[in-house]
Design an enzyme around this catalytic site. Structure first.
Site, PDB file in Angstrom:
ATOM      1  CG  ASP A   8      -1.921   1.158   1.168  1.00 44.60           C
ATOM      2  OD1 ASP A   8      -2.772   1.158   0.256  1.00 44.60           O
ATOM      3  OD2 ASP A   8      -1.860   2.061   2.023  1.00 44.60           O
ATOM      4  CG  HIS A 153      -6.364   6.055   4.735  1.00 36.62           C
ATOM      5  ND1 HIS A 153      -6.708   5.405   3.572  1.00 36.62           N
ATOM      6  CD2 HIS A 153      -7.531   6.418   5.310  1.00 36.62           C
ATOM      7  CE1 HIS A 153      -8.026   5.378   3.458  1.00 36.62           C
ATOM      8  NE2 HIS A 153      -8.546   6.000   4.499  1.00 36.62           N
ATOM      9  CG  ASP A 158      -4.476   1.399   5.144  1.00 35.15           C
ATOM     10  OD1 ASP A 158      -4.873   1.284   6.319  1.00 35.15           O
ATOM     11  OD2 ASP A 158      -4.719   2.391   4.441  1.00 35.15           O
TER      12      ASP A 158
END
Length: 234
Positions: A8, A153, A158
């Site tokens: 990610d 985030h 993630d």
């Protein structure tokens, strides 16, 4: 043994074509469907400011990133780590687009030249759950993956959540129980048992139980207009 990397990124904005850059990369390694702990995590100096909306999502300020390495400084380490693995990314087109831009900028070709096997878990989720929200948060909720710590985030966080989601999407929530049984069976010899040596007890129904059974059959026969299967077989 299959080696998979769940990857990610976080970025300064939404468009590498407009000059937006990668500011964080998180990678989680899995081999044989088991997390190895051999992960990679980089914060990067993007050499430009992040958009305000992007900072609200990832919380990484320009000041925090100012002393971090540039992508070119970690590119060789990253590509060597990813080499030979299947790369799993949620909404792969977004991350690969940014990785292509960074690799091209540092004269290292395209991402596909280094990592030809890319699996888009968003595409997988849309096939499994058509017509439903398939964001990472939605999948965590649907598949009971704990994402309570995801207030912002973060690429490594993630990537770890994606690995858990992937396992549950592709094998189901009983996978750990199945693997434990397989492990036990492989490590401990289990003697076969000849079931023919056992005589099963047959308990006959009482008169009242038999009468109740035939009463139910009669009701079913009446409800079907005499077209029940046992009548035609008889």
């Amino acid at each position: 043994m299959t080696r998979q990397i769940f990857l990610d990124t976080e970025t300064t904005g939404l468009s590498p074509e407009s000059g937006d850059r990668i500011i964080e990369i998180g990678c989680v390694e899995m081999q044989g469907r088991r997390l190895t702990g051999n992960n990679r995590h980089f914060y990067l100096n993007p050499e430009r400011s992040s958009h305000e909306d992007a900072i609200k999502i990832h919380g990484l300020t320009d000041e925090f990133l100012a002393d971090k390495p540039k992508f070119a400084a970690v590119a060789d380490d990253l590509m060597a780590y990813l080499a030979g693995a299947e790369i799993v990314i949620h909404n792969a087109a977004f991350d690969v687009g940014f990785l292509n831009a960074e690799l091209t900028r540092s004269s290292r070709g395209k991402f596909s030249e280094h990592c030809p096997r890319v699996t888009d878990s968003l595409f997988m989720a849309r096939e499994i759950y058509p017509g439903k929200s398939n964001s990472l948060d939605a999948l965590c909720k649907r598949l009971e993956v704990d994402n309570a710590s995801r207030t912002l985030h973060g690429a490594l966080l993630d990537a770890g959540l994606l690995a858990e989601v992937y396992i549950r999407m592709t094998r189901g929530q009983d996978s750990l129980v199945i693997e434990t049984r397989e492990t036990m069976a492989g490590g401990v010899p289990i003697a076969s048992i000849d079931l023919s040596q056992f005589t099963l007890a047959v308990i006959a129904p009482s008169e009242s139980e038999t009468a109740a059974f035939h009463a139910v059959l009669a009701e079913l026969d009446k409800a079907s207009g005499g077209r029940t299967l046992w009548r035609s077989m008889a």
